[in-house]
Design an enzyme around this catalytic site. Structure first.
Site, PDB file in Angstrom:
ATOM      1  CB  CYS A   1      33.997  40.254  22.283  1.00 50.58           C
ATOM      2  SG  CYS A   1      34.503  38.803  23.230  1.00 50.58           S
TER       3      CYS A   1
ATOM      4  CG  HIS B   1      30.472  34.985  46.472  1.00 55.59           C
ATOM      5  ND1 HIS B   1      30.298  33.629  46.525  1.00 55.59           N
ATOM      6  CD2 HIS B   1      29.461  35.509  47.208  1.00 55.59           C
ATOM      7  CE1 HIS B   1      29.240  33.335  47.261  1.00 55.59           C
ATOM      8  NE2 HIS B   1      28.708  34.477  47.676  1.00 55.59           N
TER       9      HIS B   1
END
Length: 159
Positions: A60, A93
């Site tokens: 977006c 991670h």
């Protein structure tokens, strides 16, 4: 997926992915006409959470709104990434399963580098990262259970 603000960049990234031999499913928007980003964010997130796709990509103008919408879907870890470092960390991670980018902030070439890094980076399973992903899943489960109980109570009051 992308709203109207990410429509042009989405077309460029789809072409980029196809040159790499990656199969792409375009879940919208299908024109540059104004549309609502929560609808697109939900559609992609639900497809990933439901197992139809391993990962999703959302765009977006800023990346923020569509990420908020996607992260409402249980099991989704949508990460807004502004550079390759963010992309690498979000995968290694955080095991991000939805990449979100702000189309107004990135050139097509930079977005492609971010995307390529994100797709190439595996999750560092085991240890502290996996423990944290389990903690996030437990939070989702707890919040979901509370919301269901609240809904039942409200229904009982009405009914």
């Amino acid at each position: 997926g992308a709203d109207h603000g990410g429509f042009a960049l989405k077309a460029k990234l789809i072409a980029f992915l196809r040159t790499k031999g990656v199969e792409v499913a375009d879940l919208g928007a299908h024109s540059p006409e104004p549309c609502d980003y929560p609808t697109i964010g939900y559609k992609v997130a639900a497809a990933v959470a439901g197992g139809k796709f391993d990962r999703g990509i959302l765009l977006c103008k800023s990346g923020i709104g569509i990420a908020i919408a996607a992260n409402k879907v249980p099991g989704i870890r949508a990460a807004v990434c502004h550079d390759a470092f963010d992309a690498e960390r979000s995968r290694a991670h955080n095991d991000a399963n939805v990449l979100v980018m702000g189309a107004e902030k990135l050139s097509a070439s930079r977005a492609a580098r971010i995307l390529e890094t994100w797709l190439a980076t595996p999750f560092e399973a085991g240890g502290r990262h996996e423990r944290r992903i389990r903690q996030i899943a437990a939070i989702e489960k707890t919040v979901g259970s509370r919301q269901k109980a609240k809904g039942r109570r409200q229904k009982e009051k009405r009914g």
